[in-house]
Design an enzyme around this catalytic site. Structure first.
Site, PDB file in Angstrom:
ATOM      1  N   LYS A  53       3.385  -1.646   1.707  1.00  0.00           N
ATOM      2  CA  LYS A  53       3.551  -1.236   0.499  1.00  0.00           C
ATOM      3  C   LYS A  53       3.372   0.260   0.263  1.00  0.00           C
ATOM      4  O   LYS A  53       4.166   0.871  -0.577  1.00  0.00           O
ATOM      5  CB  LYS A  53       2.227  -1.851  -0.147  1.00  0.00           C
ATOM      6  CG  LYS A  53       2.356  -3.597  -0.238  1.00  0.00           C
ATOM      7  CD  LYS A  53       1.024  -4.218  -0.582  1.00  0.00           C
ATOM      8  CE  LYS A  53       1.403  -5.533  -0.429  1.00  0.00           C
ATOM      9  NZ  LYS A  53       0.198  -6.684  -0.319  1.00  0.00           N
ATOM     10  N   GLN A  97      -5.941  -6.095  -1.304  1.00  0.00           N
ATOM     11  CA  GLN A  97      -5.252  -7.054  -0.565  1.00  0.00           C
ATOM     12  C   GLN A  97      -6.107  -7.991  -0.080  1.00  0.00           C
ATOM     13  O   GLN A  97      -7.350  -7.974   0.260  1.00  0.00           O
ATOM     14  CB  GLN A  97      -4.990  -6.085   0.866  1.00  0.00           C
ATOM     15  CG  GLN A  97      -4.104  -6.806   1.822  1.00  0.00           C
ATOM     16  CD  GLN A  97      -2.808  -7.084   1.474  1.00  0.00           C
ATOM     17  OE1 GLN A  97      -2.206  -6.451   0.853  1.00  0.00           O
ATOM     18  NE2 GLN A  97      -2.281  -8.478   1.762  1.00  0.00           N
ATOM     19  N   ASP A 120      -0.373  -7.841  -9.042  1.00  0.00           N
ATOM     20  CA  ASP A 120      -0.309  -9.199  -8.027  1.00  0.00           C
ATOM     21  C   ASP A 120       0.137 -10.371  -8.964  1.00  0.00           C
ATOM     22  O   ASP A 120       0.229 -11.428  -8.291  1.00  0.00           O
ATOM     23  CB  ASP A 120      -1.769  -9.432  -7.086  1.00  0.00           C
ATOM     24  CG  ASP A 120      -1.356  -9.050  -5.738  1.00  0.00           C
ATOM     25  OD1 ASP A 120      -0.055  -9.160  -5.380  1.00  0.00           O
ATOM     26  OD2 ASP A 120      -2.172  -9.013  -4.926  1.00  0.00           O
TER      27      ASP A 120
END
Ligand code: NAP
Length: 285
Positions: A53, A97, A120
């Site tokens: 990322k 994460q 997300d």
């Protein structure tokens, strides 16, 4: 005859090229999209995802911050960081994460992320907006699945789509997005009876179960589009999908390989979400 390949790597490159151009223009206008990624602990797979990322941000000209926190970080400390990032003007997307260490309640952390920075697409408000068909930041892997189907040029409206797997991060949102495209959707899961009878009727088959090579040619209607979300590490270290690619490609229509199918799309959709979030927060969308 072998089916045409849906090349996720290539589609991903094309989208990233367009994003790079847009970011360049935005930056000239004084708005550089910014993504903050938070990693708690030393999970090796998570470390790789976070590095990828970070690299994508660098390659596409985004501002990025990676916060690597020790596994002993408390929930309060993590929530304080999320709160700080929520209020930071140069950050438009926040990604924590997953999975988090057991002592941290994942839901509380996801709920603490500002809805408009939830790139997300896991915040209950974004999930709810997806369910009712309102504008929202879409979860990345499901959005990637839909993009890949679109790129085949095959119309989804009126088609029978079967999704195997009903997880909150893949199966459920994929089914909602397929409905949004006017497909007729059947959901299968571990308690589905006669699953093969259902999948054999699918014009579009999306598989997200986490079992290597589970779906073979006997599940697939000739000519069906097959999207394999599975990413399973075999004992020999190789990556395998949930679909037995070698047998299925002999009967299916366009099909994604693993690796090189859905996988590359996830981070690309994350970058797209961050750009969308930046434009909305910057009053440009
Ligand atoms: P998950 O949370 O474990 O959910 C698996 C789903 O599959 C569940 O709904 C389960 O049913 C269903 N299932 C399991 N075995 C089945 C069977 N034999 N027949 C029918 N349904 C079955 O997994 P996930 O997070 O959705 O991930 C699925 C796969 O996608 C994994 O391989 C994962 O690594 C991969 N993945 C890839 C990406 C990416 O490419 N970027 C992103 C996310 C996930 P029940 O609900 O009844 O238990």
């Amino acid at each position: 005859m072998s089916a045409p390949l849906i090349n996720g790597k290539q589609v991903s490159e094309e989208i990233r090229g367009a994003l790079r151009g847009e970011v360049e223009l935005l930056t000239k206008q004084g708005l550089t999209p910014g993504l903050a990624v938070v990693l708690v602990g030393e999970d090796p797979a998570s470390q790789v995802y976070v590095r990828n990322k970070e690299k994508a941000c660098h390659d596409l000209g985004y501002y990025s911050e990676v916060h690597r926190l020790s596994a002993s970080t408390t929930q309060e400390e993590l929530l304080a960081l999320v709160d700080k990032l929520n209020r930071q003007d140069n950050i438009h997307g926040i990604l924590v994460q997953l999975p988090l260490p057991n002592h941290i309640d994942e839901k509380s952390v996801i709920n603490a992320i500002a809805v408009e920075k939830d790139v997300d697409g896991f915040h209950p408000v974004n999930v709810g907006n997806l369910v009712i068909g309102d504008d929202s930041l879409l979860p990345c892997t499901p959005a990637g699945v839909i993009e890949l189907i679109k790129r085949t040029g095959i119309e989804m409206a009126g088609k029978h789509a079967v999704v195997i797997g009903r997880s909150n991060i893949v199966g459920k949102p994929v089914s909602l997005l397929l409905q949004r495209e006017n497909a007729t959707v059947t959901m299968c899961h571990s308690r589905t009876a006669n699953m093969k009878e259902l999948t054999q009727q699918a014009d579009i088959l999306v598989v997200a179960i986490g079992r290597a090579n589970f779906v073979d040619a006997s599940y697939v209607k000739p000519g069906a589009v097959v999207i394999d979300v599975g990413m399973n590490r075999l004992e020999n270290g190789k990556l395998a999908g949930d679909v037995d690619f070698e047998s299925v490609k002999e009967v299916s229509g366009p099909i994604t390989p693993v690796p090189g199918g859905v996988g590359p799309m996830t981070i690309t959709m994350l970058m797209q979400n961050t750009l969308i979030a930046a434009k909305r927060l910057g009053g440009l969308a």
